[in-house]
Design a protein around this motif. Structure first.
Motif, short mmCIF file in Angstrom:
data_model
loop_
_atom_site.label_atom_id
_atom_site.label_comp_id
_atom_site.label_asym_id
_atom_site.label_seq_id
_atom_site.Cartn_x
_atom_site.Cartn_y
_atom_site.Cartn_z
N LYS A 26 0.88 -1.15 0.15
CA LYS A 26 0.02 0.13 0.06
C LYS A 26 0.90 1.28 0.12
O LYS A 26 1.89 1.31 0.79
N HIS A 29 -1.43 7.69 -2.05
CA HIS A 29 -1.80 7.99 -3.36
C HIS A 29 -1.44 9.07 -4.30
O HIS A 29 -1.51 9.12 -5.50
N THR A 53 0.95 0.12 -10.81
CA THR A 53 0.04 0.41 -9.82
C THR A 53 -1.21 0.39 -9.81
O THR A 53 -1.62 0.31 -11.34
N VAL A 55 -5.19 1.85 -8.44
CA VAL A 55 -5.80 2.30 -7.33
C VAL A 55 -7.22 1.40 -7.06
O VAL A 55 -8.34 1.15 -8.02
N TYR A 77 -7.33 3.13 -1.84
CA TYR A 77 -6.07 3.19 -1.77
C TYR A 77 -5.54 2.68 -2.92
O TYR A 77 -5.75 2.17 -3.81
N LYS A 78 -3.96 3.19 -2.73
CA LYS A 78 -3.13 2.72 -4.05
C LYS A 78 -2.25 1.62 -3.86
O LYS A 78 -1.74 1.71 -2.66
N LYS A 79 -2.32 0.67 -4.68
CA LYS A 79 -1.38 -0.37 -4.40
C LYS A 79 -0.34 -0.59 -5.32
O LYS A 79 -0.46 0.01 -6.58
#
Length: 96
Positions: A26, A29, A53, A55, A77-79
């Motif tokens: 994680k 962002h 990446t 979102v 969340y951004k992964k």
């Protein structure tokens, strides 16, 4: 700005690690792929070959309580999925 927030330790992420030498995190962002790559290389001392990446949208959550039906959302969340050079590994339990 703290770029890497925490590793994602799920069954799907574990399979990626075992088969393709990829790790999931994680991340902030606002971070871009270049910043994520630099942060991983600095924190874990590995060579990053690729950064992917995504979102992840937050899920709708609801529950029935004494006060009635309560609904809300889990946050998005951004992964980041990091591909590491063959032969190198990241050990989450000693570095974080």
């Amino acid at each position: 700005m703290e770029i890497i927030k925490k590793p994602i330790l799920t069954e799907k992420a574990s399979l990626l690690t075992e088969k393709l030498n990829r790790y999931a995190f994680k991340v902030d962002h606002r971070a871009n792929k270049i910043q994520i790559k630099q942060a991983v290389e600095e924190m874990f001392g590995v060579t990053v070959l690729a950064v992917n990446t995504a979102v992840v949208a937050g899920k709708a959550k609801s529950r029935y309580t004494k006060a009635g039906f309560v609904s809300g959302r889990a946050p998005k969340y951004k992964k980041a999925i990091i591909t590491v050079k063959d032969g190198e590994t990241i050990d989450f339990y000693t570095t974080l």
